[in-house]
Design a protein around this motif. Structure first.
Motif, PDB file in Angstrom:
ATOM      1  N   UNK A 289       2.719  10.550  -9.724  1.00  0.00           N
ATOM      2  CA  UNK A 289       1.969  10.634 -10.972  1.00  0.00           C
ATOM      3  C   UNK A 289       2.259   9.496 -11.930  1.00  0.00           C
ATOM      4  N   UNK A 290       2.497   8.290 -11.370  1.00  0.00           N
ATOM      5  CA  UNK A 290       2.904   7.151 -12.192  1.00  0.00           C
ATOM      6  C   UNK A 290       1.857   6.028 -12.240  1.00  0.00           C
ATOM      7  N   UNK A 291       0.629   6.328 -11.843  1.00  0.00           N
ATOM      8  CA  UNK A 291      -0.379   5.268 -11.770  1.00  0.00           C
ATOM      9  C   UNK A 291      -0.626   4.603 -13.119  1.00  0.00           C
ATOM     10  N   UNK A 292      -0.476   5.357 -14.206  1.00  0.00           N
ATOM     11  CA  UNK A 292      -0.683   4.783 -15.532  1.00  0.00           C
ATOM     12  C   UNK A 292       0.586   4.164 -16.099  1.00  0.00           C
ATOM     13  N   UNK A 293       1.681   4.229 -15.330  1.00  0.00           N
ATOM     14  CA  UNK A 293       2.960   3.682 -15.783  1.00  0.00           C
ATOM     15  C   UNK A 293       3.398   2.444 -14.994  1.00  0.00           C
ATOM     16  N   UNK A 294       2.860   2.278 -13.783  1.00  0.00           N
ATOM     17  CA  UNK A 294       3.293   1.185 -12.902  1.00  0.00           C
ATOM     18  C   UNK A 294       2.108   0.283 -12.580  1.00  0.00           C
ATOM     19  N   UNK A 295       2.313  -1.016 -12.804  1.00  0.00           N
ATOM     20  CA  UNK A 295       1.252  -2.002 -12.587  1.00  0.00           C
ATOM     21  C   UNK A 295       1.666  -2.971 -11.487  1.00  0.00           C
ATOM     22  N   UNK A 296       0.800  -3.160 -10.483  1.00  0.00           N
ATOM     23  CA  UNK A 296       1.013  -4.132  -9.423  1.00  0.00           C
ATOM     24  C   UNK A 296       0.140  -5.353  -9.716  1.00  0.00           C
ATOM     25  N   UNK A 297       0.762  -6.493  -9.962  1.00  0.00           N
ATOM     26  CA  UNK A 297      -0.015  -7.677 -10.356  1.00  0.00           C
ATOM     27  C   UNK A 297      -0.354  -8.607  -9.208  1.00  0.00           C
ATOM     28  N   UNK A 298       0.346  -8.475  -8.069  1.00  0.00           N
ATOM     29  CA  UNK A 298       0.220  -9.478  -7.014  1.00  0.00           C
ATOM     30  C   UNK A 298       1.043 -10.705  -7.382  1.00  0.00           C
ATOM     31  N   UNK A 299       0.778 -11.794  -6.671  1.00  0.00           N
ATOM     32  CA  UNK A 299       1.527 -13.030  -6.920  1.00  0.00           C
ATOM     33  C   UNK A 299       1.149 -13.618  -8.272  1.00  0.00           C
ATOM     34  N   UNK A 300       2.145 -14.118  -8.998  1.00  0.00           N
ATOM     35  CA  UNK A 300       1.913 -14.810 -10.261  1.00  0.00           C
ATOM     36  C   UNK A 300       2.727 -16.101 -10.286  1.00  0.00           C
ATOM     37  N   UNK A 301       2.273 -17.074 -11.042  1.00  0.00           N
ATOM     38  CA  UNK A 301       3.004 -18.330 -11.202  1.00  0.00           C
ATOM     39  C   UNK A 301       4.219 -18.108 -12.104  1.00  0.00           C
ATOM     40  N   UNK A 302       5.144 -19.050 -12.090  1.00  0.00           N
ATOM     41  CA  UNK A 302       6.312 -18.952 -12.966  1.00  0.00           C
ATOM     42  C   UNK A 302       5.902 -18.836 -14.428  1.00  0.00           C
ATOM     43  N   UNK A 303       4.910 -19.599 -14.803  1.00  0.00           N
ATOM     44  CA  UNK A 303       4.440 -19.575 -16.184  1.00  0.00           C
ATOM     45  C   UNK A 303       3.931 -18.185 -16.567  1.00  0.00           C
ATOM     46  N   UNK A 304       3.184 -17.557 -15.670  1.00  0.00           N
ATOM     47  CA  UNK A 304       2.654 -16.220 -15.935  1.00  0.00           C
ATOM     48  C   UNK A 304       3.777 -15.177 -15.992  1.00  0.00           C
ATOM     49  N   UNK A 305       4.759 -15.332 -15.107  1.00  0.00           N
ATOM     50  CA  UNK A 305       5.897 -14.415 -15.117  1.00  0.00           C
ATOM     51  C   UNK A 305       6.675 -14.556 -16.424  1.00  0.00           C
ATOM     52  N   UNK A 306       6.882 -15.786 -16.842  1.00  0.00           N
ATOM     53  CA  UNK A 306       7.644 -16.040 -18.072  1.00  0.00           C
ATOM     54  C   UNK A 306       6.961 -15.439 -19.294  1.00  0.00           C
ATOM     55  N   UNK A 307       5.645 -15.418 -19.312  1.00  0.00           N
ATOM     56  CA  UNK A 307       4.927 -14.789 -20.418  1.00  0.00           C
ATOM     57  C   UNK A 307       5.201 -13.288 -20.454  1.00  0.00           C
ATOM     58  N   UNK A 308       5.289 -12.672 -19.277  1.00  0.00           N
ATOM     59  CA  UNK A 308       5.603 -11.246 -19.217  1.00  0.00           C
ATOM     60  C   UNK A 308       7.065 -10.995 -19.568  1.00  0.00           C
ATOM     61  N   UNK A 309       7.937 -11.900 -19.150  1.00  0.00           N
ATOM     62  CA  UNK A 309       9.359 -11.783 -19.499  1.00  0.00           C
ATOM     63  C   UNK A 309       9.530 -11.767 -21.016  1.00  0.00           C
TER      64      UNK A 309
ATOM     65  N   UNK B 172       0.821  -1.211   0.000  1.00  0.00           N
ATOM     66  CA  UNK B 172       0.000   0.000   0.000  1.00  0.00           C
ATOM     67  C   UNK B 172       0.856   1.263   0.000  1.00  0.00           C
ATOM     68  N   UNK B 173       1.981   1.232   0.721  1.00  0.00           N
ATOM     69  CA  UNK B 173       2.880   2.390   0.713  1.00  0.00           C
ATOM     70  C   UNK B 173       3.461   2.623  -0.677  1.00  0.00           C
ATOM     71  N   UNK B 174       3.800   1.536  -1.383  1.00  0.00           N
ATOM     72  CA  UNK B 174       4.348   1.683  -2.731  1.00  0.00           C
ATOM     73  C   UNK B 174       3.293   2.207  -3.697  1.00  0.00           C
ATOM     74  N   UNK B 175       2.077   1.744  -3.545  1.00  0.00           N
ATOM     75  CA  UNK B 175       1.000   2.245  -4.395  1.00  0.00           C
ATOM     76  C   UNK B 175       0.790   3.747  -4.162  1.00  0.00           C
ATOM     77  N   UNK B 176       0.906   4.156  -2.897  1.00  0.00           N
ATOM     78  CA  UNK B 176       0.754   5.582  -2.575  1.00  0.00           C
ATOM     79  C   UNK B 176       1.892   6.390  -3.191  1.00  0.00           C
ATOM     80  N   UNK B 177       3.101   5.873  -3.135  1.00  0.00           N
ATOM     81  CA  UNK B 177       4.255   6.569  -3.727  1.00  0.00           C
ATOM     82  C   UNK B 177       4.093   6.708  -5.233  1.00  0.00           C
ATOM     83  N   UNK B 178       3.629   5.641  -5.856  1.00  0.00           N
ATOM     84  CA  UNK B 178       3.401   5.670  -7.300  1.00  0.00           C
ATOM     85  C   UNK B 178       2.381   6.742  -7.654  1.00  0.00           C
ATOM     86  N   UNK B 179       1.322   6.823  -6.866  1.00  0.00           N
ATOM     87  CA  UNK B 179       0.289   7.830  -7.107  1.00  0.00           C
ATOM     88  C   UNK B 179       0.843   9.241  -6.896  1.00  0.00           C
ATOM     89  N   UNK B 180       1.635   9.418  -5.841  1.00  0.00           N
ATOM     90  CA  UNK B 180       2.205  10.737  -5.535  1.00  0.00           C
ATOM     91  C   UNK B 180       3.146  11.216  -6.626  1.00  0.00           C
TER      92      UNK B 180
END
Length: 236
Positions: A108-128, A98-106
């Protein structure tokens, strides 16, 4: 500590973690603490990357200060002014979310930074596969699994010299290494990596070759078997 003292052999993942163990129990036990790094899941080596034209940066790990997230968010504020199409994806969970989300908002980076939460290795590899850069500015690491996974996938990396990371990332050879807790140095390294994609990909190629030789489970298993055999032989 008592378990280490009574053990026949102790396995550490890195030279850094070995030194931490010896700091706790004393150099008297130096001969029994061996370094056997873990292997990397084979799926990481099979990632087929197709870097996009836009600038996509990726982090995965615990969302805590020790992972260098405050420096990361500060750096993104400056990087985003140079690369208008830059995005950062932060994968993971942690007490500071929550602190990081607040910093991102402060910033002005809300449209630049995405918080996904936990992801599986397979899901991470797709983003990689669809990213330009892996960012891992940890202040301390006993091994740095995410960094080595990124290298195994052929993803260019910018890291900080926290803990064991310099054992696996060589500045200007297999990645870009900056001092810990230094947002300005981190910013410069990210900008350099994004401005010089050919160089970044060249470093990543070298890194992947090295990881394929060093961090495979067969090699780790063989080392453990040798260690077990040695202990049993000496015990007999």
């Amino acid at each position: 500590r008592q378990a280490i003292v009574e053990a026949d052999q102790v396995v550490a993942f890195s030279q850094f973690s070995r030194q931490l163990i010896l700091k706790g129990v004393g150099n008297t036990f130096a001969n029994k603490v061996k370094i056997i790094p873990p292997g990397i899941e084979n799926s990481w080596f099979k990632v087929e990357r197709k870097p996009p034209s836009i600038k996509r940066i990726l982090f995965w790990g615990r969302l805590e200060d020790e992972k260098g997230l405050p420096e990361t968010i500060y750096a993104m504020k400056k990087v985003s002014k140079i690369f208008k199409d830059m995005t950062l994806t932060l994968i993971g969970e942690g007490s500071r979310l929550e602190q990081y989300k607040a910093s991102v908002a402060n910033f002005g980076l809300k449209d630049r930074v995405d918080f996904t939460g936990w992801l599986s290795n397979c899901e991470i590899q797709k983003l990689v596969a669809q990213s330009n850069l892996g960012l891992f500015p940890s202040r301390i690491e006993s091994f740095g699994l995410s960094v080595v996974e990124a290298m195994a996938a052929g993803l260019p990396v910018v890291t900080a010299s926290g803990g064991a990371i310099p054992e696996n990332v060589k500045e200007g050879v297999t990645g870009m290494l900056v001092p810990i807790n230094n947002a300005d140095a981190l910013t410069k390294a990210i900008i350099s990596a994004l401005e010089n994609p050919q160089r970044s990909e060249s470093l990543a190629k070298t890194a992947k070759t090295g990881v394929q030789k060093k961090f495979i489970w067969d090699k780790t298993a063989d080392s453990m078997i040798d260690l077990y055999t040695s202990v049993l032989r000496n015990g007999i």
